[in-house]
Design an enzyme around this catalytic site. Structure first.
Site, PDB file in Angstrom:
ATOM      1  N   HIS A   1      36.712  30.307  46.249  1.00 23.26           N
ATOM      2  CA  HIS A   1      36.522  29.768  44.892  1.00 23.26           C
ATOM      3  C   HIS A   1      35.256  30.278  44.198  1.00 23.26           C
ATOM      4  O   HIS A   1      35.254  30.471  42.991  1.00 23.26           O
ATOM      5  CB  HIS A   1      36.584  28.228  44.899  1.00 23.26           C
ATOM      6  CG  HIS A   1      35.355  27.562  45.416  1.00 23.26           C
ATOM      7  ND1 HIS A   1      35.081  27.472  46.758  1.00 23.26           N
ATOM      8  CD2 HIS A   1      34.306  26.967  44.769  1.00 23.26           C
ATOM      9  CE1 HIS A   1      33.924  26.835  46.917  1.00 23.26           C
ATOM     10  NE2 HIS A   1      33.433  26.523  45.723  1.00 23.26           N
TER      11      HIS A   1
ATOM     12  N   LYS B   1      30.580  34.626  42.235  1.00 23.48           N
ATOM     13  CA  LYS B   1      29.107  34.567  42.181  1.00 23.48           C
ATOM     14  C   LYS B   1      28.458  35.862  42.656  1.00 23.48           C
ATOM     15  O   LYS B   1      27.269  36.072  42.417  1.00 23.48           O
ATOM     16  CB  LYS B   1      28.598  33.375  42.993  1.00 23.48           C
ATOM     17  CG  LYS B   1      28.783  32.054  42.256  1.00 23.48           C
ATOM     18  CD  LYS B   1      28.106  30.921  42.985  1.00 23.48           C
ATOM     19  CE  LYS B   1      28.301  29.616  42.211  1.00 23.48           C
ATOM     20  NZ  LYS B   1      27.862  28.462  43.006  1.00 23.48           N
TER      21      LYS B   1
ATOM     22  N   HIS C   1      31.400  32.985  36.676  1.00 26.48           N
ATOM     23  CA  HIS C   1      31.862  33.301  38.048  1.00 26.48           C
ATOM     24  C   HIS C   1      33.357  33.079  38.292  1.00 26.48           C
ATOM     25  O   HIS C   1      33.967  33.861  39.030  1.00 26.48           O
ATOM     26  CB  HIS C   1      30.970  32.653  39.125  1.00 26.48           C
ATOM     27  CG  HIS C   1      31.205  31.208  39.394  1.00 26.48           C
ATOM     28  ND1 HIS C   1      30.599  30.212  38.675  1.00 26.48           N
ATOM     29  CD2 HIS C   1      31.986  30.564  40.311  1.00 26.48           C
ATOM     30  CE1 HIS C   1      30.984  29.035  39.144  1.00 26.48           C
ATOM     31  NE2 HIS C   1      31.833  29.222  40.136  1.00 26.48           N
TER      32      HIS C   1
HETATM   33 FE   LIG Z   1      31.501  25.903  44.714  1.00 22.49          FE
HETATM   34 FE   LIG Z   2      32.137  27.336  41.428  1.00 24.27          FE
END
Ligand SMILES: [Fe+2]
Ligand SMILES: [Fe+2]
Length: 340
Positions: free
Chosen positions: A212, A216, A241
């Site tokens: 998930h 990032k 992200h």
């Molecule tokens: Fe997270």
């Molecule tokens: Fe997240």
């Protein structure tokens, strides 16, 4: 193939006919056994296998029909030719209905009998080849299925290893997320198990949980590692992200089923989340689960700029946000699972 090794059983109470048939068929190269009644014939069939049985209909004690029925029970593959008197046409038809392959009428022309036996053998050979073909086909299908399952298993392993590598890349970059992806994955699976989802949908939650935050990796370390509150600009950057994750994972077709869950894991039930501002059930179900598991883990983890919430505080916070940040029904499930 069968022809010259073919075994024929001749059943007739008339010795002359037995000998006549046996002699002529042996001349054709067949191996013949004879029986003068039904019981003896059945004993032969029990002991040996025959390709063709020539059986008289009119016999004392056990008649041809009874013999035919009992013989087919023992060996359904054996072809049976009934031998019948000239006025017994209806009886011959009855024999055919009981499973006889053919019939010859007395007085018979021996060449007709030979011809009939030959055809019966051909039919049996055809049946045999057909069965062999189907058996081979079944084996081939079974083998191919096995190979496919194995290949699929290998792909699943490869996929899982790739995902683990992705997560390792992320955690190498952002030490605060260490273990976060795995914990979110486990929690999301736990919640998913309480919902009416299929086994593969539940397993997909594991993949979605692990991946998930993969987006990032596209956020600057300076922003990710910042100890204090983020500026509006930095926050905008972080909000990218889920979209970055979508771009990273898009080429992997095997992950398409979790792409939307990942993309929308920061949506809020009240429509105030990102990236799309989806509201309520517009948000994919998996994304709603992820939102809960993600927030719970983030709250109960230590951050440089704040200390971790206690388990109770985190649950209280989640409860307060039912219908705002989270799907209220899922909150109820979550609280049931996590209240102890
Ligand atoms: Fe997270
Ligand atoms: Fe997240």
């Amino acid at each position: 193939m069968i022809a010259h090794q073919a075994r024929i059983l001749i059943v007739d109470d008339d010795e002359v006919i037995r000998d006549l048939l046996s002699q002529r068929l042996q001349e054709e190269g067949y191996m013949c056994e004879v029986a003068d009644n039904g019981s003896t014939a059945l004993a032969h069939i029990e002991l040996d296998s025959f390709h063709v049985m020539l059986a008289d209909i009119r016999m004392p004690q056990m008649d041809g029909y009874e013999l035919l029925t009992a013989a087919r029970d023992i060996d359904p593959d054996m072809q049976v030719i009934m031998v019948t008197g000239i006025r017994e046409t209806t009886e011959a038809v009855k024999a055919m209905k009981l499973g006889a392959y053919d019939y010859v009428m007395k007085p018979f022309d021996l060449e007709d009998v030979v011809h009939g036996v030959r055809r019966a053998l051909e039919k049996q050979e055809l049946k045999f080849q057909n069965r062999l073909y189907h058996k081979n086909l079944e084996n081939r299908v079974r083998e191919a299925t096995k190979e496919l399952i194995e290949k699929n298993r290998q792909i699943q392993i490869l996929l899982f290893n790739t995902i683990t590598s992705f997560v390792n890349v992320l955690e190498a970059k952002d030490k605060y997320t260490e273990g976060h992806s795995k914990r979110v994955a486990e929690s999301a699976v736990k919640v998913a198990r309480t919902c009416t989802l299929t086994r593969s949908e539940i397993e997909n939650m594991r993949l979605a949980g692990l991946l998930h935050d993969i987006g990032k990796v596209g956020i600057r370390e300076k922003t990710l590692q910042k100890p204090g509150a983020l500026t509006a600009e930095e926050y905008d950057e972080v909000k990218q992200h889920p979209l970055i994750a979508e771009r990273i994972l898009e080429p992997i077709e095997e992950l398409h089923m979790v792409l939307r869950d990942i993309k929308h894991h920061h949506e809020r039930y009240d429509g105030m989340g990102y990236p799309a501002g989806l509201r309520g059930e517009e948000i994919p179900f998996g994304a709603r689960i992820l939102a809960l598991s993600d927030t719970y883990d983030a709250m109960t983890s230590e951050r440089p700029y704040r200390s971790a919430f206690s388990h109770e505080q985190a649950l209280k916070e989640i409860e307060m946000n039912a219908g705002k940040q989270f799907d209220p029904e899922l909150v109820a499930q979550f609280l049931m699972l996590y209240s102890y």
